[in-house]
Enzyme design. Sequence first.
Site, short mmCIF file in Angstrom:
data_model
loop_
_atom_site.label_atom_id
_atom_site.label_comp_id
_atom_site.label_asym_id
_atom_site.label_seq_id
_atom_site.Cartn_x
_atom_site.Cartn_y
_atom_site.Cartn_z
N GLU A 1 -11.72 -4.27 4.92
CA GLU A 1 -11.12 -3.70 6.14
C GLU A 1 -10.93 -2.20 5.94
O GLU A 1 -11.74 -1.41 6.39
CB GLU A 1 -9.80 -4.40 6.45
CG GLU A 1 -9.24 -4.05 7.82
CD GLU A 1 -8.13 -4.99 8.25
OE1 GLU A 1 -7.53 -4.73 9.30
OE2 GLU A 1 -7.84 -5.95 7.51
N GLU B 1 1.50 -7.25 3.03
CA GLU B 1 1.17 -7.29 4.45
C GLU B 1 2.06 -8.28 5.21
O GLU B 1 2.36 -8.07 6.39
CB GLU B 1 -0.30 -7.68 4.63
CG GLU B 1 -0.77 -7.74 6.06
CD GLU B 1 -2.23 -8.10 6.17
OE1 GLU B 1 -2.83 -7.84 7.23
OE2 GLU B 1 -2.79 -8.65 5.20
#
Length: 924
Positions: A503, A779
Amino acid sequence: MKHKPTDRTMKGKLLWMTFAVIIFGMLPACARGVHVVSLKTEMRVNPVGIDNPAPMLSWQLASDRNDVSQQSYRILVASSLRNLSDDVGDLWDSGEVRSSQTLYIPYGGRPLEGGMKCYWKVQVRTNRGRSAWSVPATWVTGMMAPLSWKAHWLGGSFPGDDRMSHVPARHFRKTFTLDGPVRQATLFVCGQGLYEAWVNGRKTGNYELAPASTEYEKKLYYNVYDVTRHLCKGWNTLGVLVGNGPFVKERIQNRGDGYGLPTMLAQLELVYEDGRRETIVSDTSWKCTVDGPIRANSEFDGEVYDARREMSGWTRSGFDDSSWEAARPVNAPSGGQLAYQFSPLMKVQATLRPLSIRPLRPGVYVMDMGQNMTGWVRARLKGTQAGDTLRMRFAETLRPDGSLYTDNLRSARPCDVYIAKGAEEETWRPTFTYHGFRYVELQGFRTPPEPADFEGEMVYDEMPTTGHIETSDTLFNQICRNAWWSIAGNYKGLPLDCPQRDERMGWLGDRVTGSLGEAYFFDNHLLYAKWLDDIRDAQRDNGSISDVSPSYWDVYNDDVSWPAAYFTVAQMLYHQYGDLRPLHRHYSSMKKWMDYMRDGYLKDGLMPRDTYGDWCLPPERQELIHSQDSTRITDGTLIGTAFYYHLSCLMARNAGLLGQSADSVAFAAQAGQVKAAFNRTFFHPEQGCYDNNTVTANILPLRFGMVPEGYERQVFGHIVQKTENDWQSHISTGVVGGQHLMRGLSDYGRTDLAWRIATNDTYPSWGYMARNGATTIWELWNGNTADPSMNSGNHVMLLGDLMLWAYHYLGGIGNAPGYVGFERLQLKPYLTPGLDYVNASYESVHGRIVSSWRVENGYFHWEIQIPCNTSAFVYIPLEDGNLADADRRQVEKAGGVFLRTEHGYAVFTFPSGHYRLKISYKKR
């Protein structure tokens, strides 16, 4: 946090301290007391490549005396150091200017030419007398008249370009002669995706992974280097090595093959001592090969390096390049316009030694760096034979059996491969990749590897750590350290979401408030100014803003809470650094988005646009990523409307600052209509809460000023009740609510509850992450138990306003209301049970601010430092709301002027200086 764990760093600090003692000890008597320091051009120290014809000049004042304020300044800019030393400003002599301004003063001298070196210094007059002239500073101009790009793009396809991640690195070289001494040599380089440039065997700077990534179809950054000292009379050689980087990337949603193959553009501008000019450009006279040692390089999958193919001396004259091809001209990549990269390049900023290396199975070892970090491993290899293949695989965590846990990396396969040449000792690290990792699996070693043979090199944008905070709570200190490592590790030419998986994108929602908290840790001024340009460049013609910038993923959801970062980051740059230019530069595109959202989606005063909700709020079961309990979920229209109101208010304020009075009135009227519709729809006056009474549903209107007058305490009461009773004093918000929670609690008198949330070590909390071995921020609140598709171990979005709260509330360091750039400070620490001391400091644009307090033996001890040319409102906490006469006299004797008592504080004003206060105070 200031903790770069290297002997080299400590030696550097000691060297600087010794240097400072020698230099300042040698200053003449007239200079003692007040000094002009920290000269910056365009907010950089001695920059190269400045293409602004009127660059902004800034400085700080330093003094060992209290109450120092600037009354006037004089700037000299010269074309040579000799002229400057003789006090001759042949380019500009500002004359004495009556002003207290030390920031963003535009150059006002003779027109500047491209590729010239400018020398400048400052002298100021203060209320304490006139300073000596500052130590000289410099800048080198960039691509300005009469310069222009004459170089040609070089590149093309070669054998071995079988798939994008396996494109070999390109080597370009050019040999040329100089027939006389050179006064100034300036090298302009653009290599896409990434490059290294060399002159006569010397690398141009100690930078890595250049240039910064951009919205490539709109802009391509070039970098500029002063290479005067690298050149010599006679034969000289330029070498440029080009790799893939984000430009040549397989995993781009809207461009599956990236933007093309590696390309290069280079131009060397020479000014001889006799005034002659010469230009060396990239063209078909250059030679090129792809037969070098870097056989593959991928941001996601690592680098393959075959040392047997090394070409010793290829960047020097005399190297035999007869087997190389003539360089191939190609079209400019992607149609992007060339632009000077004004933001800092990346550097190796810290070096770590491994904690341990242990065997996993025969021939396989696992190395523990002791810290989740971003960068690479430098390996020293001994006892190899030619052809030995050594592999290093990377991961953030381990499985129970001690092997690497890589499920959360998704399709990324980070592995560096080194093929040995068989020398007695070989040292290597990759050139065109980086990894997010704590653990490294080692394979292919003939003898067991030892920790002494490895170093982890931490890589992020060149910027100083400006903030330090330490408290009496060891867990909270660990959380702050974890935050530092996550923030630093995700600065890669733009603020990334994560550095390890497939990502690594600039998600806007992560930085809506976080950018301001980060600005206390780091001087992120230019990084975020650059990112605002990325956001604007990714904006569609109709006004839609991408949720990811640069837009390597095609995510134009017309959300509100994510694009809000465009506005709040610009506001942060004005608030933290006093820089209004980003608001000027981006006002029109911000207005374009506001109009686009209003015309396309605003209905009856409501904004029913929300894609992500209160992203990543703690789910009810720890194996979930997202909650499925409707009582925890905040309505999307509530979020979208609240944020659209907030942005309307910001735009009304911005329009006023920029002199757009009609716009200011229109945005204020629009905000009023949205607020009325919001309260009609979501507010329950009989209960005094919003919608389904989540903490996020209540904290947003409370913080944005949307709550009807007289109901604020009721709304806040629901926030406290939900937090204490339903969540057992744990956090209940995700990314959106977390941007306002900690400050909201303290603003309404519950710093004790905020402190409890900050220091919990059970799920969900930042302390839970730390207690479970995290050395960065996860996260997810349940990152150790959730599905691996989204459990990055290095994110910053869940920090919310925690770091901003820590510095501004616990440390008490902030702007005074109505002021920006710390021109006037507010020093106001929030004391709470369980917190015995806080040591906080921040290097502001005006200088060092210190707030170091402790409660001990019935007294509140407070050391404060206020930079020169500023002043402060100093809020002294009171035990019972009253200030004893003896305490007041003591503070006034120290230099404070009493103003009033206010909500448990005695408020004084202080001029600049260093003060130590001791006030009667007992712990509650």
